[in-house]
Design a protein around this motif. Structure first.
Motif, PDB file in Angstrom:
ATOM      1  N   SER A 266       0.829  -1.210   0.000  1.00 43.03           N
ATOM      2  CA  SER A 266       0.000   0.000   0.000  1.00 43.03           C
ATOM      3  C   SER A 266       0.860   1.256   0.000  1.00 43.03           C
ATOM      4  CB  SER A 266      -0.939  -0.013   1.215  1.00 43.03           C
ATOM      5  OG  SER A 266      -0.188  -0.063   2.413  1.00 43.03           O
ATOM      6  N   SER A 267       2.018   1.245   0.730  1.00 47.91           N
ATOM      7  CA  SER A 267       2.862   2.435   0.736  1.00 47.91           C
ATOM      8  C   SER A 267       3.541   2.632  -0.615  1.00 47.91           C
ATOM      9  CB  SER A 267       3.901   2.341   1.860  1.00 47.91           C
ATOM     10  OG  SER A 267       4.698   1.188   1.715  1.00 47.91           O
ATOM     11  N   ALA A 268       3.841   1.524  -1.310  1.00 54.71           N
ATOM     12  CA  ALA A 268       4.344   1.645  -2.673  1.00 54.71           C
ATOM     13  C   ALA A 268       3.284   2.299  -3.554  1.00 54.71           C
ATOM     14  CB  ALA A 268       4.726   0.269  -3.223  1.00 54.71           C
ATOM     15  N   GLY A 269       2.058   1.889  -3.349  1.00 51.06           N
ATOM     16  CA  GLY A 269       0.975   2.501  -4.114  1.00 51.06           C
ATOM     17  C   GLY A 269       0.788   3.962  -3.779  1.00 51.06           C
ATOM     18  N   ASP A 270       0.974   4.315  -2.499  1.00 50.04           N
ATOM     19  CA  ASP A 270       0.843   5.712  -2.091  1.00 50.04           C
ATOM     20  C   ASP A 270       1.903   6.579  -2.769  1.00 50.04           C
ATOM     21  OD1 ASP A 270      -1.264   5.046  -0.493  1.00 50.04           O
ATOM     22  OD2 ASP A 270      -0.079   4.927   1.366  1.00 50.04           O
ATOM     23  N   LEU A 271       3.135   6.056  -2.845  1.00 46.15           N
ATOM     24  CA  LEU A 271       4.202   6.820  -3.488  1.00 46.15           C
ATOM     25  C   LEU A 271       3.899   7.002  -4.974  1.00 46.15           C
ATOM     26  CD1 LEU A 271       6.946   8.190  -3.638  1.00 46.15           C
ATOM     27  CD2 LEU A 271       7.999   5.915  -3.835  1.00 46.15           C
ATOM     28  N   LEU A 272       3.450   5.948  -5.629  1.00 50.81           N
ATOM     29  CA  LEU A 272       3.120   6.045  -7.053  1.00 50.81           C
ATOM     30  C   LEU A 272       1.967   7.012  -7.280  1.00 50.81           C
ATOM     31  CD1 LEU A 272       3.490   2.314  -8.138  1.00 50.81           C
ATOM     32  CD2 LEU A 272       5.012   4.220  -8.680  1.00 50.81           C
ATOM     33  N   ALA A 273       0.980   6.993  -6.373  1.00 51.14           N
ATOM     34  CA  ALA A 273      -0.147   7.915  -6.501  1.00 51.14           C
ATOM     35  C   ALA A 273       0.320   9.361  -6.345  1.00 51.14           C
ATOM     36  CB  ALA A 273      -1.212   7.578  -5.450  1.00 51.14           C
ATOM     37  N   GLU A 274       1.257   9.581  -5.414  1.00 44.24           N
ATOM     38  CA  GLU A 274       1.796  10.933  -5.230  1.00 44.24           C
ATOM     39  C   GLU A 274       2.536  11.396  -6.484  1.00 44.24           C
ATOM     40  OE1 GLU A 274       5.465  13.064  -2.854  1.00 44.24           O
ATOM     41  OE2 GLU A 274       4.535  11.282  -1.955  1.00 44.24           O
ATOM     42  N   LEU A 275       3.349  10.490  -7.054  1.00 46.49           N
ATOM     43  CA  LEU A 275       4.086  10.828  -8.268  1.00 46.49           C
ATOM     44  C   LEU A 275       3.141  11.098  -9.423  1.00 46.49           C
ATOM     45  CD1 LEU A 275       6.998   8.241  -8.010  1.00 46.49           C
ATOM     46  CD2 LEU A 275       7.144  10.711  -7.637  1.00 46.49           C
ATOM     47  N   GLU A 276       2.092  10.279  -9.524  1.00 45.83           N
ATOM     48  CA  GLU A 276       1.133  10.473 -10.617  1.00 45.83           C
ATOM     49  C   GLU A 276       0.446  11.829 -10.513  1.00 45.83           C
ATOM     50  OE1 GLU A 276      -2.821   8.301 -12.540  1.00 45.83           O
ATOM     51  OE2 GLU A 276      -1.651   7.296 -10.983  1.00 45.83           O
ATOM     52  N   SER A 277       0.127  12.239  -9.270  1.00 48.25           N
ATOM     53  CA  SER A 277      -0.527  13.544  -9.087  1.00 48.25           C
ATOM     54  C   SER A 277       0.397  14.687  -9.486  1.00 48.25           C
ATOM     55  CB  SER A 277      -0.965  13.707  -7.625  1.00 48.25           C
ATOM     56  OG  SER A 277       0.174  13.762  -6.768  1.00 48.25           O
ATOM     57  N   ALA A 278       1.718  14.437  -9.469  1.00 52.18           N
ATOM     58  CA  ALA A 278       2.689  15.455  -9.881  1.00 52.18           C
ATOM     59  C   ALA A 278       3.013  15.356 -11.359  1.00 52.18           C
ATOM     60  CB  ALA A 278       3.966  15.319  -9.050  1.00 52.18           C
ATOM     61  N   GLY A 279       2.319  14.429 -12.072  1.00 51.83           N
ATOM     62  CA  GLY A 279       2.543  14.278 -13.506  1.00 51.83           C
ATOM     63  C   GLY A 279       3.630  13.294 -13.858  1.00 51.83           C
ATOM     64  N   VAL A 280       4.124  12.527 -12.875  1.00 50.34           N
ATOM     65  CA  VAL A 280       5.199  11.559 -13.103  1.00 50.34           C
ATOM     66  C   VAL A 280       4.570  10.195 -13.395  1.00 50.34           C
ATOM     67  CG1 VAL A 280       7.253  10.444 -12.176  1.00 50.34           C
ATOM     68  CG2 VAL A 280       6.719  12.831 -11.543  1.00 50.34           C
TER      69      VAL A 280
END
Length: 397
Positions: free
Chosen positions: A4-18
């Protein structure tokens, strides 16, 4: 670090356009200028293995309930799309729904109680309130009219009248093509007679597959006989499952699996070229159930026929490209021509595809002529064990 924390990091990156993805087992990313800060880059590096596992497992796709959007449109499955195409007139042999009809026989039935059981079932299962719109999307209706189960009361009537009544209902329901955009995509009737009650059911496989129908029937039985006993709650809907399944298709694992099969397509055996019966384009497609019984002696002959040499091989053949043929006296009236395992060019009035081996099993053989390469009196063996010998006509057997 958890999935889930891996998913949280990816979600944060996606929100920044990454955008982060896997390519040949390596982590790749694409980011707008300035979005991939040293802190984010270090977080990716520190959690690389867990992020790879997270993406490889479908990107952390979870099957979770979404009751707030349960009535929003959602895509049909590939199988549902095929059912929609086949029920139209676009293709040959179309105009037939993938649809099930059945009859349940009871000693007696209370129509009002059965109707109440149906209504409880419709309230419980979203797909019993589903329709498929013209644009190909399906949706669950929030509310539907009270479901009615018509009753045909034939109590006190002669047996012949009862049988005629049952046949009339059967003829009305066994080939129904429900309009996919109009509820309900199923129907029920009750026929009452002195010695029995019959529940007639029709259901479109657009909204329920074979196993789902078994669940529906089991719960219908329970709701009818024990209406005061609550059934366990349903948290996950078909919409929830379908959207989660489609999300998995974007994962690297799915891409690898798909490529594995694509690499083998050319080596897979072709589909059996089953014979079909031609019918006028404007005729109605109908299905009839055919059955026969084999005597123990005939079955034993089928089961014990030796593989042996060409002259003793059982009658098994596989037409590479079956063609219609009316040539030759022995072949008169037999539309299918092929070459059997003995090298004879034969016609068969009855062929079946073997589920255990990719071959045609021809139950009746009529030798027309031996192949040029065949030496000696080659034979074909029938399913009953008798041998057809070159030079004897079909009439002699």
């Amino acid at each position: 670090m958890s999935q889930s924390s891996a998913g949280d990091l990816l979600a944060e990156l996606e929100s920044a356009g990454v955008r982060v993805w896997l390519e040949a087992g390596q982590l790749r990313f694409r980011a707008p200028q300035g979005a991939m800060t040293p802190t984010r880059r270090e977080a990716l590096r520190a959690r690389r293995d867990e992020i790879v596992a997270h993406l490889d497992n479908g990107g952390g796709v979870a099957l979770v309930p979404d009751p707030a959007r349960r009535h929003d449109p959602f895509p049909v499955t590939d199988v549902q799309a095929a059912y929609l195409l086949g029920r139209g007139e676009t293709f040959a042999y179309g105009g037939v729904a993938c649809h099930g009809y059945g009859e349940l026989i009871y000693p007696a039935l209370d129509p009002a109680r059965m109707t109440a059981a149906w209504r409880a079932l419709i309230e419980r299962h979203d797909m019993l309130r589903a329709v498929v719109e013209a644009d190909g999307a399906q949706r669950v209706l929030p509310q539907v009219p009270p479901f009615e189960v018509p009753v045909i009361d034939l109590t006190g009537r002669p047996d012949a009248v009862v049988e005629a009544g049952l046949s009339a209902v059967r003829a009305e329901m066994d080939h129904l093509v429900h309009a996919p955009d109009r509820w309900p995509l199923f129907a029920a009737r009750i026929t009452l007679a002195d010695d029995r009650a019959v529940l007639h059911m029709s259901i479109d496989f657009l909204i329920a597959d074979f196993i789902s129908v078994q669940v529906v029937l089991d719960e219908l039985h329970r709701l009818y006989h024990r209406p005061d006993e609550p059934l366990p709650p349903l948290e996950i809907t078909f919409r929830d499952y379908q959207l989660a399944e489609r999300a998995v298709r974007d994962s690297p694992r799915h891409a690898r699996d798909r490529q594995w099969w694509l690499d083998r397509v050319d080596d897979l055996p072709a589909a059996p070229e089953l014979p079909t019966v031609s019918r006028p384009a404007d005729s109605e497609g109908r299905f009839r159930r055919w059955e026969t019984r084999l005597s123990p002696q005939v079955w034993e002959g089928c089961a014990s026929a030796p593989a042996g040499t060409a002259s003793a091989r059982p009658a098994r053949c596989w037409p590479r490209s079956p063609t219609r043929s009316r040539r030759g006296a022995a072949g008169a009236g037999s539309p299918w021509t092929s070459r059997c395992s003995t090298g004879h060019r034969c016609t068969s009035r009855s062929t079946r595809w073997s589920a255990t081996s990719p071959r045609w099993i021809c139950w009746r053989w009529t030798p027309i002529r031996p192949a040029a390469s065949t030496s000696g009196p080659a034979t074909c063996r029938r399913s009953c064990g008798r041998t057809w010998t070159t030079g004897r006509s079909a009439a002699s057997r």
